[in-house]
Enzyme design. Structure first.
Site, PDB file in Angstrom:
ATOM      1  N   LYS A  20       0.852  -1.188   0.000  1.00 14.04           N
ATOM      2  CA  LYS A  20       0.000   0.000   0.000  1.00 14.04           C
ATOM      3  C   LYS A  20       0.886   1.237   0.000  1.00 14.04           C
ATOM      4  CE  LYS A  20       0.786   1.321   4.459  1.00 14.04           C
ATOM      5  NZ  LYS A  20       1.554   2.545   4.789  1.00 14.04           N
ATOM      6  N   ASP A 145      -2.190  -1.685  10.676  1.00 14.19           N
ATOM      7  CA  ASP A 145      -2.406  -1.707   9.227  1.00 14.19           C
ATOM      8  C   ASP A 145      -3.039  -3.010   8.736  1.00 14.19           C
ATOM      9  OD1 ASP A 145      -1.337   0.795   9.005  1.00 14.19           O
ATOM     10  OD2 ASP A 145       0.535   0.176   8.058  1.00 14.19           O
TER      11      ASP A 145
END
Length: 295
Positions: A20, A145
């Site tokens: 990401k 995350d």
């Protein structure tokens, strides 16, 4: 990118764990318990680690390959598998092969993504029957995350990273540079000079591309500690299409810049100085494993 290529009752191979990028990262405050409040847009990209899973009948969980600098017992992949096994009281185990491509300590979420893919794949193989929300709650125990990768869509993220709203991001390509330094996240967040009072924005501000200063509040601290990060950002700034497009992702050390096409990204990537590792990646709108594991 390869989707899982071999799906049986006992095996999943080539399961993607995508990276990401933080298209921006604002620190808006700090809670009494020390956790920082943030706002960010998390963008999935098609640069991935891949994992193979083979179910074991004896309950043992093993990583069957060596990863330099990551002992098996402290690997988030192994911790994720054991957490799911204990939570669901599963008697099965797994052999796990981690094909590592994403940089460690780069701010692209590699370890968190590996853990998320492990939870999703083994939830499927072990027939735990947890739904997405339950797997996300489990993933939060491993790191802030991890739930994002299980959520599986690009997201406007708030709170300490646990509040997510799905968002559609532009179809674009990124040039990513690894400056070759490791940035310990706690060091960045504990720095006295870290800006912790950026004015909150709304999800509509991002969607409408309003005139908001989209920045990474952790970048200045990281650059002060590691000038090589600043050097990479400054190099990319020479090629950015929009001002301040070139920035650091997460707590570093990777830096990136967006481009409208693969051709434009490749043209810039070919010019990156050879003392840096660099690559290009395409924006994704959803996690490539979701449909394969019925989550």
């Amino acid at each position: 990118m390869n989707a899982p290529t071999n799906i049986t009752a006992t095996k999943l191979t080539s399961c993607p764990a995508p990276a990401k990028l933080n298209l921006f990262l604002h620190i808006t405050g700090r809670r009494e318990d020390g956790y920082h409040l943030l706002q960010s847009v998390f963008q999935l990209i098609d640069r991935c680690d891949h994992l193979d899973f083979q179910v074991r009948e004896d309950g043992a969980i093993r990583r069957i390959n060596t990863i330099t600098g990551v002992p098996e017992q402290s690997d988030l992949v192994i911790r994720a598998a054991r957490l799911l096994q204990q939570h669901c009281k599963i008697s099965l185990g797994a052999d796990i092969h981690l094909h590592k491509q994403l940089p460690m300590g780069g701010g692209v979420g590699g370890g968190s993504s590996d853990a998320a893919t492990t939870l999703m794949a083994l939830n499927h193989l072990w027939q735990c029957h947890l739904n997405k929300q339950q797997v996300m709650q489990l993933g939060l125990q491993l790191g802030a995350d991890v739930p994002f990768f299980i959520f599986g869509q690009n997201a406007f993220v708030e709170g300490i990273g646990e509040q997510m709203q799905a968002i559609t991001t532009p179809e674009q390509w990124f040039v990513v540079i690894e400056p070759g330094v490791h940035v310990p996240t706690p060091t960045i967040f504990s720095a006295e000079e870290l800006t912790r009072d950026t004015k909150p924005v709304r999800i509509t501000d991002f969607s409408n591309a309003a005139k908001v200063e989209w920045k990474n509040d952790l970048q200045a601290v990281a650059c002060a500690l590691h000038p090589e990060i600043a050097n990479a950002i400054n190099w990319l700034k020479q090629h950015e299409i929009n001002q301040d497009d070139a920035k650091m992702t997460g707590s570093g050390s990777c830096v990136f810049c967006a481009f409208p096409s693969e051709e434009a990204a490749k043209k810039v990537a070919e010019q990156v100085p050879h003392h840096w590792t660099s690559w290009i990646a395409k924006a994704l709108q959803q996690h490539p494993i979701n449909l394969e594991v019925n989550l």
